[in-house]
Design a protein around this motif. Structure first.
Motif, PDB file in Angstrom:
ATOM      1  N   PHE A  72       2.765  10.928  -3.921  1.00 13.62           N
ATOM      2  CA  PHE A  72       1.357  11.261  -3.714  1.00 13.62           C
ATOM      3  C   PHE A  72       1.114  12.745  -4.013  1.00 13.62           C
ATOM      4  O   PHE A  72       0.148  13.105  -4.686  1.00 13.62           O
ATOM      5  CB  PHE A  72       0.936  10.940  -2.279  1.00 13.62           C
ATOM      6  N   ALA A 131       7.257   8.091  -0.875  1.00 14.14           N
ATOM      7  CA  ALA A 131       5.817   7.900  -1.056  1.00 14.14           C
ATOM      8  C   ALA A 131       5.072   9.219  -0.948  1.00 14.14           C
ATOM      9  O   ALA A 131       4.121   9.468  -1.692  1.00 14.14           O
ATOM     10  CB  ALA A 131       5.285   6.904  -0.033  1.00 14.14           C
ATOM     11  N   ALA A 132       5.484  10.068  -0.016  1.00 17.79           N
ATOM     12  CA  ALA A 132       4.834  11.365   0.161  1.00 17.79           C
ATOM     13  C   ALA A 132       5.015  12.230  -1.085  1.00 17.79           C
ATOM     14  O   ALA A 132       4.072  12.881  -1.551  1.00 17.79           O
ATOM     15  CB  ALA A 132       5.409  12.070   1.383  1.00 17.79           C
ATOM     16  N   PHE A 158      -2.807   9.692   3.934  1.00 15.38           N
ATOM     17  CA  PHE A 158      -2.745  10.800   2.993  1.00 15.38           C
ATOM     18  C   PHE A 158      -4.119  11.444   2.776  1.00 15.38           C
ATOM     19  O   PHE A 158      -4.245  12.661   2.681  1.00 15.38           O
ATOM     20  CB  PHE A 158      -2.191  10.330   1.646  1.00 15.38           C
ATOM     21  N   MET A 159      -5.156  10.599   2.687  1.00  8.83           N
ATOM     22  CA  MET A 159      -6.491  11.110   2.418  1.00  8.83           C
ATOM     23  C   MET A 159      -7.001  11.988   3.556  1.00  8.83           C
ATOM     24  O   MET A 159      -7.740  12.955   3.318  1.00  8.83           O
ATOM     25  CB  MET A 159      -7.462   9.951   2.177  1.00  8.83           C
ATOM     26  N   THR A 199       0.831  -1.208   0.000  1.00  4.78           N
ATOM     27  CA  THR A 199       0.000   0.000   0.000  1.00  4.78           C
ATOM     28  C   THR A 199       0.868   1.262   0.000  1.00  4.78           C
ATOM     29  O   THR A 199       0.411   2.326   0.411  1.00  4.78           O
ATOM     30  CB  THR A 199      -0.916   0.039   1.243  1.00  4.78           C
ATOM     31  N   GLU A 207      -5.717  15.367   2.824  1.00  2.00           N
ATOM     32  CA  GLU A 207      -6.397  15.953   1.671  1.00  2.00           C
ATOM     33  C   GLU A 207      -7.814  16.405   2.018  1.00  2.00           C
ATOM     34  O   GLU A 207      -8.291  17.429   1.525  1.00  2.00           O
ATOM     35  CB  GLU A 207      -6.424  14.944   0.514  1.00  2.00           C
ATOM     36  N   ASN A 226      -1.561   3.268   4.375  1.00  2.00           N
ATOM     37  CA  ASN A 226      -0.865   4.467   3.943  1.00  2.00           C
ATOM     38  C   ASN A 226      -1.799   5.443   3.229  1.00  2.00           C
ATOM     39  O   ASN A 226      -1.757   6.662   3.454  1.00  2.00           O
ATOM     40  CB  ASN A 226       0.265   4.041   3.007  1.00  2.00           C
ATOM     41  N   GLN A 227      -2.678   4.921   2.379  1.00  2.00           N
ATOM     42  CA  GLN A 227      -3.588   5.765   1.617  1.00  2.00           C
ATOM     43  C   GLN A 227      -4.541   6.544   2.532  1.00  2.00           C
ATOM     44  O   GLN A 227      -4.852   7.707   2.273  1.00  2.00           O
ATOM     45  CB  GLN A 227      -4.387   4.906   0.625  1.00  2.00           C
ATOM     46  N   SER A 250       0.790  13.688  -7.590  1.00  2.00           N
ATOM     47  CA  SER A 250      -0.479  13.345  -8.242  1.00  2.00           C
ATOM     48  C   SER A 250      -1.664  14.111  -7.667  1.00  2.00           C
ATOM     49  O   SER A 250      -2.766  14.039  -8.181  1.00  2.00           O
ATOM     50  CB  SER A 250      -0.746  11.840  -8.112  1.00  2.00           C
ATOM     51  N   ARG A 251      -1.440  14.821  -6.555  1.00  3.79           N
ATOM     52  CA  ARG A 251      -2.520  15.576  -5.897  1.00  3.79           C
ATOM     53  C   ARG A 251      -2.077  17.026  -5.698  1.00  3.79           C
ATOM     54  O   ARG A 251      -1.340  17.333  -4.758  1.00  3.79           O
ATOM     55  CB  ARG A 251      -2.836  14.972  -4.526  1.00  3.79           C
TER      56      ARG A 251
END
Length: 247
Positions: free
Chosen positions: A188, A184-185, A167-168, A36, A171, A163-164, A191-192
């Motif tokens: 992410f 990973a940060a 981050f969410m 993940t 967001e 992990n997702q 893409s955001r």
């Protein structure tokens, strides 16, 4: 005991040792991961992929072994090794003194470190000094949890399994920040456009492949395979593919 009987017993003992060693490692590597954590390990249409996945597969090929993957939550990786459920764990695991007490590690294979992710319009957190009193999401079982406990006890931690999710929460504005591994940060955030990673890192550390302590020969083989992959250019190609392409 006759001389011939001693020789026979010695041969039986030697063969038993060889058999035990083969049974212990065999021609299959049992590897666990928490898939993940892009770009290290994740799934596409149910298939494992990512930097760690391809690096392990390449190392196994050098070692003339097949890989049998197990996917579990990150918090179960080290306990699973201790319980001998698998041979090694590869999942963007930081090499720490605490973990080295119970498992062995390969040579470091990628530099990392903990960073802070916030919403792009966040003006209250400009660096680590602004974390106290804030809500921060972290993944259970990771270095982020213990690091905040020890260095930022006044942070209000929100611990999540994946992990997702971590981050969410940033967001969606449910937490003020997330603390996690830099690669990973960065991926992410790329893409955001609504989030960003602060320039100042909390730590600078290295990732390693965790191996059961009762398999020292496997650790040696793994290090030799990694060295070969770096020497023949395979490692650099994987780094380019997963971390640098398109940057």
């Amino acid at each position: 005991m006759t001389f011939l009987r001693k020789i026979a017993l010695g041969l039986v003992g030697a063969l038993a040792c060889i058999g035990a060693a083969q049974a212990q490692t065999g021609d299959t590597l049992k590897v666990a991961t928490d898939a993940t954590f892009m770009p290290f390990e994740f799934q596409v249409d149910g298939k494992l992929t990512g930097f760690d996945i391809e690096l392990v597969e390449a190392a196994a090929k050098v070692m003339n072994k097949k890989v049998e993957w197990t996917t579990i939550d990150f918090k179960g990786l080290i306990p699973g090794l201790v319980a001998k459920r698998f041979d090694m764990a590869v999942s963007a695991i930081y090499i720490t003194d605490e973990r080295k007490k119970v498992v062995d590690f390969s040579d470091p294979y990628y530099p990392g470190g903990l960073v802070i992710m916030v919403k792009k319009d966040n003006t209250s957190i400009k660096g680590p000094e602004d974390l106290p009193g804030k809500k921060v999401s972290v993944q259970v079982g990771t270095k982020s949890v213990s690091y905040l406990q020890e260095n930022f006890p006044k942070v209000e931690r929100t611990e999540v399994e994946k992990n997702q999710e971590m981050f969410m929460l940033v967001e969606l504005g449910r937490v003020d920040a997330a603390v996690t591994g830099k690669p990973a940060a960065k991926l992410f955030a790329k893409s955001r456009p609504t989030v960003k990673v602060l320039d100042k890192q909390l730590t600078v550390e290295e990732y390693g492949m965790a191996v059961r302590k009762d398999l020292p020969e496997l650790t040696k083989e793994l290090n030799a395979a990694l060295a070969k992959l770096k020497a023949d250019g395979t490692y650099d190609k994987l780094v380019q593919k997963w971390f640098e392409a398109g940057n």
